[in-house]
Every structure is written in C-alpha cells, then in structure tokens.
Write a protein that holds these residues in place. Structure first.
Motif, PDB file in Angstrom:
ATOM      1  N   VAL A   1       3.990  -0.695  -5.057  1.00 19.63           N
ATOM      2  CA  VAL A   1       3.051   0.447  -5.227  1.00 19.63           C
ATOM      3  C   VAL A   1       2.664   0.362  -6.536  1.00 19.63           C
ATOM      4  O   VAL A   1       1.179   0.433  -6.893  1.00 19.63           O
ATOM      5  N   SER A   2       3.483   0.599  -7.555  1.00 22.18           N
ATOM      6  CA  SER A   2       2.975   0.784  -8.725  1.00 22.18           C
ATOM      7  C   SER A   2       2.411  -0.609  -9.449  1.00 22.18           C
ATOM      8  O   SER A   2       2.608  -1.669  -8.973  1.00 22.18           O
ATOM      9  N   VAL A   3       1.389  -0.123 -10.322  1.00 22.50           N
ATOM     10  CA  VAL A   3       0.554  -1.278 -11.019  1.00 22.50           C
ATOM     11  C   VAL A   3       0.927  -1.202 -12.495  1.00 22.50           C
ATOM     12  O   VAL A   3       0.224  -0.093 -13.344  1.00 22.50           O
ATOM     13  N   PHE A   4       1.794  -2.009 -13.160  1.00 18.40           N
ATOM     14  CA  PHE A   4       2.184  -1.641 -14.399  1.00 18.40           C
ATOM     15  C   PHE A   4       1.081  -2.361 -15.403  1.00 18.40           C
ATOM     16  O   PHE A   4       0.713  -3.454 -15.213  1.00 18.40           O
ATOM     17  N   SER A   5       1.109  -1.699 -16.432  1.00 17.63           N
ATOM     18  CA  SER A   5       0.283  -2.262 -17.575  1.00 17.63           C
ATOM     19  C   SER A   5       1.046  -3.095 -18.387  1.00 17.63           C
ATOM     20  O   SER A   5       2.115  -3.355 -18.196  1.00 17.63           O
TER      21      SER A   5
ATOM     22  N   ILE B   1      -1.495   7.176  -5.404  1.00 21.30           N
ATOM     23  CA  ILE B   1      -2.701   7.649  -6.191  1.00 21.30           C
ATOM     24  C   ILE B   1      -2.627   6.939  -7.621  1.00 21.30           C
ATOM     25  O   ILE B   1      -3.775   6.435  -8.068  1.00 21.30           O
ATOM     26  N   LEU B   2      -1.418   6.884  -8.494  1.00 20.61           N
ATOM     27  CA  LEU B   2      -1.519   6.490  -9.618  1.00 20.61           C
ATOM     28  C   LEU B   2      -1.727   4.820  -9.656  1.00 20.61           C
ATOM     29  O   LEU B   2      -2.635   4.416 -10.709  1.00 20.61           O
ATOM     30  N   GLY B   3      -1.125   4.343  -8.567  1.00 19.80           N
ATOM     31  CA  GLY B   3      -1.266   2.853  -8.556  1.00 19.80           C
ATOM     32  C   GLY B   3      -2.771   2.395  -8.486  1.00 19.80           C
ATOM     33  O   GLY B   3      -3.642   1.625  -9.095  1.00 19.80           O
ATOM     34  N   ASN B   4      -3.618   3.262  -7.618  1.00 21.83           N
ATOM     35  CA  ASN B   4      -5.204   2.962  -7.509  1.00 21.83           C
ATOM     36  C   ASN B   4      -5.891   3.550  -8.673  1.00 21.83           C
ATOM     37  O   ASN B   4      -6.825   2.515  -8.962  1.00 21.83           O
ATOM     38  N   LEU B   5      -5.464   4.389  -9.253  1.00 21.56           N
ATOM     39  CA  LEU B   5      -6.231   4.982 -10.457  1.00 21.56           C
ATOM     40  C   LEU B   5      -6.032   4.051 -11.533  1.00 21.56           C
ATOM     41  O   LEU B   5      -6.995   3.962 -12.465  1.00 21.56           O
ATOM     42  N   ARG B   6      -4.880   3.322 -11.666  1.00 20.90           N
ATOM     43  CA  ARG B   6      -4.678   2.391 -12.858  1.00 20.90           C
ATOM     44  C   ARG B   6      -5.694   1.406 -13.013  1.00 20.90           C
ATOM     45  O   ARG B   6      -6.004   0.630 -13.629  1.00 20.90           O
ATOM     46  N   LYS B   7      -6.233   0.897 -11.507  1.00 25.96           N
ATOM     47  CA  LYS B   7      -7.204  -0.050 -11.559  1.00 25.96           C
ATOM     48  C   LYS B   7      -8.637   0.341 -11.791  1.00 25.96           C
ATOM     49  O   LYS B   7      -9.350  -0.426 -12.481  1.00 25.96           O
TER      50      LYS B   7
END
Length: 261
Positions: free
Chosen positions: A150-154, A223-229
């Motif tokens: 789920v998470s998209v790490f920077s 939502i955070l994972g999608n918004l990070r993109k």
C-alpha cells in the motif's frame, strides 16, 4: 524513608523503569525544543536526531557526518516484521498455556521474572493481556501488509537511533503485556478457570475502537499512497492529520483493554 516511598520503589520493576526512562527522555526532548537554538550546544546534531522523514528537510543544515547515520524510511517494514514474529511467538505461547495447558518455555519464564513479572496475582484479568497481544499482532500484520503493498515510500530517511528504538519498542511492548499475566509456576493462572467469564465492558469498547481505527487508518494509508504519486495540497495535509489521530486512537486500545475494574 516513608513506607509509601518504599512501596513505590519496590514496585519499580525493570520494565517500568525502562518505560519511565523513555517517557522522561521524550519529555526532556519536548522541553529542549522550547530552548532557542542559539542557547543549545550541538543544536544541529540534536535536531538531526529527533527529526525524521520530510521534517529533516525543513530543519537546520545537516553536518556531513550526520548522513552516515541515515537509514531509509522504508525500513519501517522491519519494525513490523520483528513485531509479527516476536509478538506472534508470545501470543502463541500464551494461547498454548491458556487453552492447551502447555507451560511457558523456561527461558521465557525466566526472562519475564527478571523483567518484573510476579507470580500468582489472582486479581489480574488474563483476558485483558490475551486481547492486547491479539490486537498488537493483528495491527503489526496489517501494517506489514501496507508497507509492502500500500505505502509508497519516498527517499526520506530516519536516524539509526530511531530505527533501533523502533525495533526495541515492538519487542518490549509484547513483553510488557505478557508480564501482566498472573503466573502459577510456568503456567498461566486463570481466576475461575474460565477465560471468557472475565469479559468486561472495556474489552468490548477497546475491541470496537481497535476495529474502527484500523479500518479508517487503512483507508488513510491507501489515500496517502495514491497522493504520493500526485500530491493534492490540502487533501494531503488533511489525510496526514487524520492518519495521525487514528494512530493515537490505536495506541489507546492497549491500556483500555488492560484496564482493571
């Protein structure tokens, strides 16, 4: 020494001492944040230690030596790997003792005694500790799933001290819960020999809080994972704030489920 003071010192077992020390350290850190940077020697080193992720970018300039202690923020998954394995083992040991009658392993029993667990405390509720370990394990399993899928790490980083604290935290929290279980030798002592008769209103309330917070925190992470993109300004800020509140709610269910009437 006053009698009450002696009683308090005798009740200060190693686990309580560790948690009190950590609480004092966090309080001291908060107070140091109020000190003007010009009056605090080594301010840059201090700020580098307490900041993580994107907050490091907004802090003072970092000395080159500090970068040697950087750990990728994506290593957050290690916390939950340790928690799933370690607290899963503790939960399995407690379950075996409760429902099969199997004693705790010798080394675990001795470790709990060293950390301050007391034998045969009939006024404690075993169900509270059992539910707390179940919820802790489920929370860690869900967060591990989110870290992978789920998470998209920077490219953000954390300090190696923060990384070490996270690993130790998930080991200690399970031991702390298990140390509250009343023991009869190496076996768990259940008042009335019926675990489910110990159910109280706060167990139900704690379970409802846990389920509600878990579901909504998962939605926030999606939502955070999608918004990070593709960051969306105010929506990003609102979601992060909501996620933090839900994390606070999840941290409240442990003391609630272990509250004694």
């Amino acid at each position: 020494m006053a009698p009450w003071a002696g009683a308090e010192l005798s009740a200060l077992n190693p686990l309580r001492a560790v948690w009190l020390t950590l609480a004092a350290a966090f309080l001291l850190t908060l107070l140091l944040q109020l000190v003007p940077s010009g009056l605090l020697p080594g301010c840059a080193l201090f700020q580098d230690l307490i900041r993580y992720g994107k907050t490091k970018e907004g802090g003072p300039s970092r000395p080159a030596a500090c970068r040697a202690f950087d750990v990728p923020k994506r290593y957050f998954s290690h916390f939950y790997i340790i928690s799933v394995l370690w607290n899963g083992f503790l939960l399995w040991s407690l379950t075996q003792s409760l429902f099969v009658g199997a004693p705790f392993p010798n080394w675990l029993h001795h470790l709990l005694r060293i950390l301050g667990a007391t034998q045969f405390r009939g006024d404690e509720l075993v169900l509270s500790a059992f539910l707390a370990l179940v919820f802790l394990w489920l929370h860690s399993l869900r967060r591990l799933f989110e870290c992978f899928y789920v998470s998209v790490f920077s490219n953000a980083v954390i300090h190696v001290v923060q990384y070490g604290f996270g690993l130790v935290y998930y080991v200690l929290v399970g031991l702390t819960v298990l140390s509250q279980v009343p023991m009869d030798g190496r076996n768990v002592y259940v008042v009335g020999k019926n675990l489910w008769m110990q159910a109280r209103w706060f167990h139900i309330l704690g379970m409802m809080m846990f389920i509600w917070s878990s579901v909504h925190q998962y939605k926030c992470h999606v939502i955070l994972g999608n918004l990070r993109k593709n960051k969306a300004g105010e929506e990003w800020s609102f979601t992060v704030t909501t996620e933090s509140l839900l994390e606070t709610g999840l941290n409240m269910f442990l003391p609630l489920t272990t509250w004694q009437s």
